[in-house]
Design a protein around this motif. Structure first.
Motif, short mmCIF file in Angstrom:
data_model
loop_
_atom_site.label_atom_id
_atom_site.label_comp_id
_atom_site.label_asym_id
_atom_site.label_seq_id
_atom_site.Cartn_x
_atom_site.Cartn_y
_atom_site.Cartn_z
N UNK A 103 2.29 12.41 -7.45
CA UNK A 103 2.97 12.20 -6.18
C UNK A 103 2.59 10.88 -5.49
N UNK A 104 1.84 10.03 -6.19
CA UNK A 104 1.48 8.74 -5.59
C UNK A 104 2.74 7.94 -5.26
N UNK A 105 2.66 7.18 -4.17
CA UNK A 105 3.81 6.38 -3.74
C UNK A 105 4.04 5.13 -4.55
N UNK A 106 3.15 4.82 -5.47
CA UNK A 106 3.30 3.63 -6.30
C UNK A 106 2.12 3.48 -7.24
N UNK A 107 2.06 2.33 -7.89
CA UNK A 107 0.97 2.03 -8.81
C UNK A 107 -0.16 1.36 -8.04
N UNK A 108 -1.38 1.87 -8.23
CA UNK A 108 -2.53 1.39 -7.45
C UNK A 108 -3.45 0.54 -8.32
N UNK A 109 -3.49 -0.76 -8.00
CA UNK A 109 -4.33 -1.70 -8.73
C UNK A 109 -5.75 -1.68 -8.19
N UNK A 110 -5.93 -1.19 -6.97
CA UNK A 110 -7.24 -1.15 -6.34
C UNK A 110 -7.71 0.27 -6.10
N UNK A 111 -8.60 0.76 -6.98
CA UNK A 111 -9.28 2.06 -6.77
C UNK A 111 -10.78 1.88 -6.97
N UNK A 112 -11.16 1.05 -7.95
CA UNK A 112 -12.57 0.71 -8.16
C UNK A 112 -12.80 -0.74 -7.74
N UNK B 299 -3.02 11.70 3.57
CA UNK B 299 -2.55 10.82 4.64
C UNK B 299 -1.06 10.52 4.59
N UNK B 300 -0.37 10.92 3.54
CA UNK B 300 1.06 10.69 3.46
C UNK B 300 1.41 9.21 3.42
N UNK B 301 2.65 8.87 3.75
CA UNK B 301 3.06 7.47 3.82
C UNK B 301 2.66 6.90 5.17
N UNK B 302 2.10 5.70 5.15
CA UNK B 302 1.64 5.08 6.38
C UNK B 302 2.09 3.62 6.39
N UNK B 303 2.49 3.13 7.57
CA UNK B 303 2.76 1.70 7.71
C UNK B 303 1.43 0.97 7.68
N UNK B 304 1.22 0.15 6.65
CA UNK B 304 -0.08 -0.49 6.44
C UNK B 304 0.10 -1.99 6.22
N UNK B 305 -0.97 -2.76 6.46
CA UNK B 305 -0.91 -4.21 6.24
C UNK B 305 -0.57 -4.54 4.79
#
Length: 475
Positions: free
Chosen positions: A137-146, A279-285
């Motif tokens: 259910x992720x909103x996209x591909x996450x390049x930053x986790x580690x 946290x759901x979808x959030x407007x973020x920088x």
């Protein structure tokens, strides 16, 4: 000590704790295989190669600190420790590292492996890396986790390394989510409040120690020095050309750009460390990427959170336990035996073992543990037990809870205490985030603790000798 992720991987392979996985798909398979790995009794580090749709050599590492030996290697500790002795070892080392900070300021160098490839303009494509879609259910591909997100305070000049989730929006744009009041968020907001774009660098592959210090709560500006103190040598950094930020010379890849004021995009949802899409979808920088530095055949360090257990949860629980142990000692709690943040419950369940010395000792300890900074964020339960209970042993803990606490007398509730937007029990949106906490006294009643029924047990010396005599029971 290894300086780079590659050297660290070589050491892990020699230890027999590296498993190579070929042919996994970036879409869910890397994330799912990582989660399956966590459920093993002993979960090795995973190195994914030949990822679907990408050339061989573009790799992803996960599960970098899922066992005591991997943590020991990463933190430059002696081997052979686990459980409460490992917590005590880390607590002792934390004090030493703090004393040594001034000796290990980062060393600026002119060149480094991360400069093997420098991309800008139309050459920038964030999806040239095999960025995973970690959860369904992720909103996209996450390049930053580690990752290690590098920012600077525009007033003091202090440099911060923080781990924040970073999502790929498109070829040149990232989304970044930072929990409120984190050092990195404060830095960005200062620039934005003055109408200026904030410089940001995101290291997405590096020695796990860089990531682990970035994701841990440290005094402002001390991450590079802490890494140096643990490694016993200064971190080599390069003064990045466009932003002036110091980036690790031995990183696998660093994404550099600017977060413009007034520009936000929807980020999330993302499977978080609580085990929920909290946290759901959030407007973020956003970050507009201006330059990419990377080694030949770069390796992404991934640490996807999710439903416990995970390598991140294990490491965070260990470090939080050691830090809270030290905080309680500094606060004057006598006869502290041990502290443990339970891996399955994360920050929500803390057990503290003491040797009771006076009436109220247990309640005093519990209240302090629930409110000191290390235990104060999103905590739900604090339980205090006697010295014969190992707080890292769930069987011991549940036995003490079930046989030494009386719900009517031994549970107190604290109300309107601190929480965060990531707390799944908080209904969103909210104007402020509060929770409640249970303080549980699972010690023998102080007034008659010496008359409390004697537990059924065996002499530890006998148990040790029998394990030696009957090898199949060694465990």
């Amino acid at each position: 000590m290894a300086e780079s992720l590659r050297e660290w991987l070589d050491q892990v392979e020699k230890m027999g704790e590296l498993e190579k996985v070929n042919g996994a798909d970036w879409k869910l398979e890397i994330g799912c295989l990582t989660a399956i790995n966590w459920s093993r009794r002993k979960s090795p580090a995973l190195l994914f190669d030949n990822i679907k749709g990408y050339p061989a050599g573009l790799r992803v590492v996960t599960s970098s600190t899922g066992t005591p030996s991997l943590v020991g290697l990463t933190l430059n500790l002696p081997g052979g420790y686990s459980g409460l002795p490992l917590v005590h070892m880390v607590a002792e080392k934390l004090s030493q590292w703090e004393k040594d900070l001034g000796y290990y300021r980062p060393k600026v160098v002119s060149t480094g492996p991360v400069q093997e490839n420098i991309l800008s303009g139309d050459a920038i494509d964030l999806l040239k890396f095999p960025v995973p879609l970690w959860h369904e259910e992720d909103g996209g591909r996450y390049i930053g986790t580690g990752d290690a997100v590098i920012t600077r305070d525009m007033d003091t000049g202090q440099v911060n390394l923080g781990t924040y989730r970073v999502m790929v929006h498109d070829r040149k744009t990232l989304g970044i989510y930072m929990a409120p009041a984190r050092h990195g968020e404060n830095h960005i907001l200062k620039y934005h409040s003055r109408g200026l774009p904030a410089p940001i660098a995101v290291s997405i592959g590096h020695h796990p120690l860089v990531f682990r210090m970035a994701c841990f709560e440290l005094p402002p500006g001390s991450e590079y020095e802490n890494i140096g103190a643990i490694a016993r040598e200064p971190v080599e950094v390069i003064q990045e050309e466009t932003t002036g930020l110091p980036i690790p010379a031995n990183s696998e890849a660093v994404l550099v750009g600017w977060s413009p004021p007034g520009k936000k995009r929807l980020e999330g949802p993302f499977g978080e460390f609580t085990g929920y899409y909290a946290s759901g979808e959030v407007m973020s920088p956003i970050i507009e990427v201006e330059r990419i530095y990377h080694r030949n055949d770069p390796i992404i360090l991934g640490s996807p959170p999710g439903r416990p257990p995970s390598d991140s949860n294990y490491y965070q629980c260990l470090m939080c336990s050691a830090n809270l142990h030290n905080d309680l000692v500094k606060a004057g709690v006598p006869d502290l035996v041990g502290v443990f943040f339970h891996e399955m419950a994360l920050q929500q369940f803390i057990t503290v073992a003491i040797k009771q010395r006076y009436a109220g000792h247990a309640r005093q300890t519990a209240l302090l543990a629930s409110q000191l900074a290390r235990g104060g964020s999103m905590n739900r339960y604090v339980m205090v037990v006697d010295e014969d209970i190992d707080p890292t042993n769930n069987n011991d803990v549940m036995w003490a809870l079930s046989t030494r606490s009386d719900p009517e007398k031994d549970i107190d509730i604290l109300r309107r205490t601190r929480s965060t937007p990531l707390d799944p029990i908080m209904r969103k949106p909210a104007e402020a985030y509060f929770n409640s906490r249970a303080i549980i006294d699972a010690c023998k009643p102080y007034e008659w603790k010496d008359q409390f029924p004697k537990p059924v047990d065996f002499d530890p010396a006998l148990a040790r000798s029998l394990k030696e005599k009957f090898k199949t029971f060694a465990g």
